[in-house]
Write an enzyme that holds these catalytic residues in place. Structure first.
Site, PDB file in Angstrom:
ATOM      1  N   SER A 219       7.443  81.716  38.367  1.00  0.00           N
ATOM      2  CA  SER A 219       8.827  82.411  38.458  1.00  0.00           C
ATOM      3  C   SER A 219       8.564  82.749  40.037  1.00  0.00           C
ATOM      4  CB  SER A 219       8.602  83.901  37.609  1.00  0.00           C
ATOM      5  OG  SER A 219       7.721  84.871  38.555  1.00  0.00           O
ATOM      6  N   LYS A 220      10.029  82.892  40.468  1.00  0.00           N
ATOM      7  CA  LYS A 220       9.985  83.093  41.981  1.00  0.00           C
ATOM      8  C   LYS A 220       9.478  84.318  42.717  1.00  0.00           C
ATOM      9  CE  LYS A 220      13.914  79.922  42.338  1.00  0.00           C
ATOM     10  NZ  LYS A 220      15.397  79.932  42.884  1.00  0.00           N
ATOM     11  N   ARG A 221       8.937  85.278  41.651  1.00  0.00           N
ATOM     12  CA  ARG A 221       8.265  86.544  42.097  1.00  0.00           C
ATOM     13  C   ARG A 221       6.924  86.412  41.921  1.00  0.00           C
ATOM     14  NH1 ARG A 221      12.215  87.840  38.677  1.00  0.00           N
ATOM     15  NH2 ARG A 221      11.023  88.051  36.817  1.00  0.00           N
ATOM     16  N   ASP A 222       6.390  84.978  41.608  1.00  0.00           N
ATOM     17  CA  ASP A 222       4.762  84.795  41.611  1.00  0.00           C
ATOM     18  C   ASP A 222       4.480  84.775  42.993  1.00  0.00           C
ATOM     19  OD1 ASP A 222       2.252  83.825  40.905  1.00  0.00           O
ATOM     20  OD2 ASP A 222       2.976  82.344  39.482  1.00  0.00           O
TER      21      ASP A 222
END
Length: 484
Positions: free
Chosen positions: A254-257
């Site tokens: 995910s782009k929050r990873d």
């Protein structure tokens, strides 16, 4: 495929180039170059709520940094311009009208609240959610009533019942979908702006794209698009759907990873080499024929094909990327590595941006000392910190060495040599150490480890002569006096 290969990378201009997009663009590019085809970059900007003004430049700059040149795009034009969807609205309208006239599409007057109510009723009955087809066969009177209310219709595609939609995917082989599970879908919003699924087939057709490479998240869009191609009498391009890229825990990225650096711009800022990042991305889901893993762009072009692209997800291994970038840094000209490191040293406040000749020589020696150890250029700040900090931090191993009986004699003799030395250069320092050995009788580890521990706080490290030169005569003497 009888026609020359034409592939496209078509991002939404919503931010910087992501690793997943970079892989798609790279695979497009490699195939186009290998087969003498065209690599097209166009932009899907119909979602104006997510549009960023800098998004197009961000995407192109990321591709450019990786070394991917395109044949057609917004900046250089091409025979199928324009290459932004919002500049192609008249083109979409022509094909939209054709679908409406042929009965393959119809106007839907359902409001968002109508659709929400329908979904709630379906859920209450335990049914699968989806559009019921309420507006599929409206009478003239019903349409007139909706129009009298001032409703602006969206346009839906009429999905045929009981169809098996199959195609041969270049990665996933034979894939089939049942049309009964699709439902009539919106192809144009009430303001006339097309949705993704419709705009993309018009773009691909009018730009003569004959191979579509994209992520597997688009696999479920493919039957919708095939139905529209058929309804418009267009040839269907070939498809290749790439498996997901997983993080190191083998979970969907995910782009929050934060365990993975996900945007190409970040690699540039950290001082990775573009050819190393390119090499690494090429191996995310594609395997070459042999054991070799290090490839130039030209070698990748010569070898790449879709037959060796895996159906299984690729795992993004930061350790492997750092190992690979370190291997590239070791081989890079020192001057290039210096250029990568200087901005980080300036940002840390260690050096000034404008270096005079002596400072440039010193910084070059500093980077050269650490070139073998750096995984990326930003690491120079931590690796070089001992040359800038006034207070020396001595680790446990070095502290143990400094307690040994012979150390004071070695350090005293070396201090005397330093103080009387006329030159304190990399070339001159070995003679000073030789003089200490001759005076004290200590050599090997007893000599070198004592001096390294006293002056760097560590028992191991890069070349001692260069390290002492970088510390400088005054700092070396001050540290020796402090310890003694």
């Amino acid at each position: 495929m009888n026609q020359p290969l034409r592939v496209r990378y078509a991002p939404s201009p919503t931010g910087h180039l992501h690793i997943g997009g970079a892989r798609t663009a790279l695979f497009d590019y490699l195939l186009a170059r290998r087969h003498g085809g065209a690599f097209v970059v166009r932009f899907e900007d119909t979602d104006q709520t997510r549009h960023k003004e800098s998004g197009i430049a961000d995407q192109l700059n990321g591709l450019k940094w990786l070394g991917l040149e395109w044949d057609e795009s917004v900046d250089i034009g091409g025979p199928y311009a324009p290459y932004r969807q919002m500049e192609r609205l008249d083109i979409y309208k022509t094909y939209l009208d054709q679908l409406l006239e042929s009965g393959h599409a119809y106007h839907c007057y359902c409001s968002e609240s109508d659709l929400e109510q329908e979904r709630a009723e379906q859920e209450a009955r335990g049914e699968m959610g989806g559009y019921s087809g309420k507006c599929r066969n409206l009478t003239v009177e019903q349409i007139a009533a909706y129009q009298a209310e001032g409703r602006q219709p969206s346009t839906r595609f009429r999905v045929p019942a009981d169809r098996v939609i199959g195609f041969e995917d270049k990665v996933r082989e034979h894939v089939e979908f049942d049309s009964n599970g699709i439902g009539d879908f919106i192809i144009a919003r009430p303001d006339g702006i097309p949705t993704y699924n419709f705009a993309v087939i018009v773009d691909d057709h009018t730009m003569n794209i004959n191979l579509v490479i994209r992520g597997e998240e688009h696999l479920s869009n493919t039957p919708r698009q095939i139905l529209m191609y058929e309804a418009l009498g267009m040839p269907v391009p070939e498809f290749a759907h790439l498996a997901l890229i997983l993080n190191q825990d083998r979970k969907k990225m995910s782009k929050r990873d934060e365990s993975i650096i996900q945007f190409i711009e970040q690699y540039k800022e950290l001082g990775y080499l573009p050819e190393a990042v390119l090499n690494f991305i090429a191996l995310l889901g594609w395997s070459p024929g042999g054991e070799e893993e290090m490839f130039s762009k030209e070698e990748l072009i010569a070898q790449f094909d879709l037959e060796r692209v895996s159906k299984s997800p690729a795992v993004f291994d930061m350790d492997k990327l750092n190992w690979m970038n370190n291997a590239y840094l070791k081989k890079a000209p020192l001057s290039r590595v210096v250029d990568l490191c200087v901005p980080h040293l300036v940002k840390a406040g260690y050096i000034q941006a404008d270096l005079d000749a002596a400072s440039q020589e010193w910084v070059t020696a500093l980077v050269g000392l650490n070139q073998e150890r750096m995984r990326y250029a930003a690491e120079i700040v931590e690796l070089a910190s001992l040359f800038f900090k006034e207070e020396l931090v001595i680790d446990d191993e070095a502290a143990a060495v400094l307690k040994e009986e012979h150390v004071p004699a070695v350090l005293s003799a070396f201090l005397a040599q330093v103080e009387q030395a006329e030159a304190f250069t990399v070339e001159a320092i070995p003679a000073l150490l030789k003089a200490v050995q001759k005076e004290t009788g200590y050599k090997g580890k007893q000599l070198f480890m004592s001096i390294r521990s006293a002056l760097t706080g560590q028992v191991h490290g890069p070349d001692l002569n260069v390290s002492l030169y970088l510390l400088g005569k005054e700092k070396v003497a001050a540290r020796l006096r402090s310890l003694l």
